[in-house]
Write a protein that holds these residues in place. Structure first.
Motif, PDB file in Angstrom:
ATOM      1  N   LEU A   1      -5.856   5.120   4.195  1.00 59.38           N
ATOM      2  CA  LEU A   1      -5.958   4.192   5.331  1.00 59.38           C
ATOM      3  C   LEU A   1      -4.593   3.672   5.759  1.00 59.38           C
ATOM      4  CD1 LEU A   1      -9.143   2.185   4.306  1.00 59.38           C
ATOM      5  CD2 LEU A   1      -8.986   4.187   5.780  1.00 59.38           C
TER       6      LEU A   1
ATOM      7  N   ALA B   1       4.606   5.072  10.853  1.00 55.73           N
ATOM      8  CA  ALA B   1       5.158   4.081  11.777  1.00 55.73           C
ATOM      9  C   ALA B   1       5.132   4.556  13.213  1.00 55.73           C
ATOM     10  CB  ALA B   1       6.579   3.723  11.361  1.00 55.73           C
TER      11      ALA B   1
ATOM     12  N   PHE C   1      -1.254   4.221   8.287  1.00 52.79           N
ATOM     13  CA  PHE C   1      -0.638   4.860   9.438  1.00 52.79           C
ATOM     14  C   PHE C   1       0.842   5.074   9.187  1.00 52.79           C
ATOM     15  CE2 PHE C   1      -3.233   5.374  13.149  1.00 52.79           C
ATOM     16  CZ  PHE C   1      -4.322   4.541  12.962  1.00 52.79           C
TER      17      PHE C   1
ATOM     18  N   TRP D   1      -2.132   9.489  10.392  1.00 54.14           N
ATOM     19  CA  TRP D   1      -2.957   8.559   9.627  1.00 54.14           C
ATOM     20  C   TRP D   1      -3.486   9.272   8.409  1.00 54.14           C
ATOM     21  CZ3 TRP D   1      -8.594   6.763  10.264  1.00 54.14           C
ATOM     22  CH2 TRP D   1      -8.769   5.520   9.656  1.00 54.14           C
TER      23      TRP D   1
ATOM     24  N   GLN E   1      -4.902  12.629   9.912  1.00 51.57           N
ATOM     25  CA  GLN E   1      -5.298  12.625  11.307  1.00 51.57           C
ATOM     26  C   GLN E   1      -4.079  12.296  12.168  1.00 51.57           C
ATOM     27  OE1 GLN E   1      -8.564   9.844  11.651  1.00 51.57           O
ATOM     28  NE2 GLN E   1      -9.989  11.190  10.592  1.00 51.57           N
TER      29      GLN E   1
ATOM     30  N   GLY F   1       0.809  -1.202   0.000  1.00 50.44           N
ATOM     31  CA  GLY F   1       0.000   0.000   0.000  1.00 50.44           C
ATOM     32  C   GLY F   1       0.849   1.261   0.000  1.00 50.44           C
TER      33      GLY F   1
ATOM     34  N   PHE G   1       1.110   8.958  16.155  1.00 51.93           N
ATOM     35  CA  PHE G   1       0.936   8.432  14.803  1.00 51.93           C
ATOM     36  C   PHE G   1       0.189   9.444  13.945  1.00 51.93           C
ATOM     37  CE2 PHE G   1       1.959   3.980  15.441  1.00 51.93           C
ATOM     38  CZ  PHE G   1       1.646   3.725  16.767  1.00 51.93           C
TER      39      PHE G   1
END
Lengths: 111, 107
Positions: free
Chosen positions: B95, B99, B97, B90, B33, B1, B88
């Motif tokens: 979708l 690391a 995150f 996001w 986010q 992804g 984190f």
């Protein structure tokens, strides 16, 4: 407050067992997610669902399946548990445009 | 992804020092986010950024979204021991995150 509840905090299963992880949210959210979290690897998306009976693969779906028969419930299934599936599993839910709310997590150990 | 790179991986600061973590993407993000995860806890939503160049503040925390919507930062002014945890980012549209950045604060 939104509540996302995972059925177990800690679980120990044997290799080859079929494992069910249950998650329920109480805010009528459309979107639900399953992540696993491992040290050094962060949070990785396994599956997500944006509606009842809908599911989409995330980054690491191999060895897992999911079920969303009702809007509030999203289940993660390990068809045949293996030791490399030992991890912390986090369920989450969200409504489009809002933040995502996580459950407390299930620490699964496969022996 | 798609990957969202987050740096640094780890930072250990003296209480009272400032702290910043960065998230970078090679592609434009629709929004981003930020979450905080305390040791032994689960990620908790902090904020969402949507607009190019957006800046939002929550007490000692300042969140920025880059003009090109490819990067974001979280800055904590005068860290306290209660700031300890992993932060984190996001990328909602992807979708994915980051690391995470582990923050430790010495008192």
């Amino acid at each position: 407050d939104v509540k996302v509840t995972q059925s177990s905090r800690y679980l120990v299963k044997r290799t080859g067992e079929k494992v069910f992880l249950e998650c329920v949210q109480d805010m009528d959210h459309e979107n639900m997610f399953w992540y696993r979290q491992d040290p050094g690897l962060g949070l990785r998306l396994i599956y997500f669902s944006y509606d009842v009976k809908m599911k989409e693969k995330g980054d690491i779906p191999e060895g897992y399946s999911v079920s969303r028969e009702k809007k509030e419930r999203f289940s993660l299934i390990l068809e045949s548990a293996s030791t490399n599936q030992t991890s912390m599993y986090l369920c989450a839910s969200s409504q489009t445009g809002t933040g995502t709310f996580f459950g407390q997590g299930t620490r699964l150990t496969v022996v | 992804g798609q990957q969202v790179m987050q740096i640094p991986q780890y930072q250990h600061v003296q209480e009272g020092e400032d702290f910043t973590t960065y998230c970078n993407s090679s592609t434009t993000l629709s929004n981003i986010q930020w979450y905080k995860q305390r040791p032994g806890g689960h990620p908790v939503f902090l904020i969402q950024l949507v607009k190019s160049g957006e800046v939002k503040k929550q007490k000692r925390l300042t969140f920025q979204f880059g003009e090109a919507k490819k990067n974001s930062s979280l800055h904590i002014t005068a860290t306290q021991t209660t700031d300890v945890g992993t932060y984190f980012c996001w990328a909602l549209g992807k979708l994915v995150f980051g690391a995470g950045t582990i923050l430790r604060v010495k008192s």
